[in-house]
Write an enzyme that holds these catalytic residues in place. Sequence first.
Site, PDB file in Angstrom:
ATOM      1  N   LYS A  95      -2.134  26.260 -18.505  1.00 42.76           N
ATOM      2  CA  LYS A  95      -0.731  26.639 -18.303  1.00 42.76           C
ATOM      3  C   LYS A  95      -0.318  27.605 -19.422  1.00 42.76           C
ATOM      4  CE  LYS A  95       0.571  22.726 -15.470  1.00 42.76           C
ATOM      5  NZ  LYS A  95      -0.783  22.102 -15.373  1.00 42.76           N
ATOM      6  N   PRO A 115      -1.216  21.461  -6.255  1.00 40.03           N
ATOM      7  CA  PRO A 115      -1.374  20.126  -6.841  1.00 40.03           C
ATOM      8  C   PRO A 115      -0.285  19.203  -6.274  1.00 40.03           C
ATOM      9  CG  PRO A 115      -0.167  21.508  -8.347  1.00 40.03           C
ATOM     10  CD  PRO A 115      -0.403  22.324  -7.087  1.00 40.03           C
TER      11      PRO A 115
END
Lengths: 216, 216
Positions: free
Chosen positions: B63, B167
């Site tokens: 991320k 996800p």
Amino acid sequence: MIEPKNHLILALDVIGIERAAKVAQLTAEYIDAIKIHWPVILERGLHGVRGLAELAPVIVDAKLSDIPSTNRVACEIMRCSGASGVICQGFAGEDSVRACVEAGGDVYVLVEMSHPGSLQFISKHSEEIARMARNVGASGIVAPANRPEKLASYREIVGPSMQILCPGIGIQGGNPGDAVAMGADFEIVGRAICSAKDPGLAAKEIAQAIASKVRR
Amino acid sequence: MIEPKNHLILALDVIGIERAAKVAQLTAEYIDAIKIHWPVILERGLHGVRGLAELAPVIVDAKLSDIPSTNRVACEIMRCSGASGVICQGFAGEDSVRACVEAGGDVYVLVEMSHPGSLQFISKHSEEIARMARNVGASGIVAPANRPEKLASYREIVGPSMQILCPGIGIQGGNPGDAVAMGADFEIVGRAICSAKDPGLAAKEIAQAIASKVRR
């Protein structure tokens, strides 16, 4: 909380933990904490943090922005590895930041960044993120020194007890001492020290420049 | 780009690279890629990625949300360590995402996340971030499977050639196959496989559930 003796945090923007440790040793006398970031972590994880922590408190600049459960585990691993604090992204939301705070240790919340892309999304929410950081009990916020005019309003939001850390000194545009003069607690300096021929001397000169501008 | 054979990416949400490698071996037959994240990285950096990459392409879910120069170096280190791709935060701005793309490898840009905190800041800019990801030439976007109603609009924005990774399947609320049925290319599954008594069987069953809903 980091003790603001020199108001200077070393951003250890160095590849290779051995070189990183060398720069930390040379500058330890003039800095209050060491910030490590991606390139150092990717090499060998948090191996080496304990050695650095003997010189100064270590803040892991992971810019954590994950879901709460992952943020929490990451912070716990960092603490177990000898780090004192972590930098997380406030834009990930209050639950993600709270998970870091609940894991213990110092949590510094990014409210704005020094690169142009920060203006696109993050900077539109900076004050809201600063308020959120205060509400969840973070240790402080991180805001760029190259936009010093905003520091006063951040201070008003977070109050006197939270710490304000400012990257963006030196190569990124800010002058040493300017952010502290505007009310920041720490200036974060990386390349201007790490890329200097004599990192110890560079750190000393920057610490002196900051000291000359500290409000008494 | 990852080849969508099973439309399933294993989120290796496991602490300890040995245990991680074991789960990867047991499930390799049913997955198209392996996603590793913070807890694995913090332990020993990218040590072990090469071993995982022999089983399936590895995506580093860092991320990333740093300034462009740091994002670039981080991506270069990841590629040198055997990873095929990286997940970065679009929220960090176009220059930060472009730095990842320029470093080479597959870049997947987070446009929204599965936790409640995503709604606070990130989700307000999701479509703008998806457009930006397309403009800078990213390989794909990452958007949560627990908000499947938005997948159609993301597909419209990024077009048919970019990949959409989802996800949020299983424990986070989505059902296997729902996101692919709504137009996603991959579902990312972590705990429902990694915490299963028999991770191989769990991966097989999820891959079968996805296959039964794939649009032909």
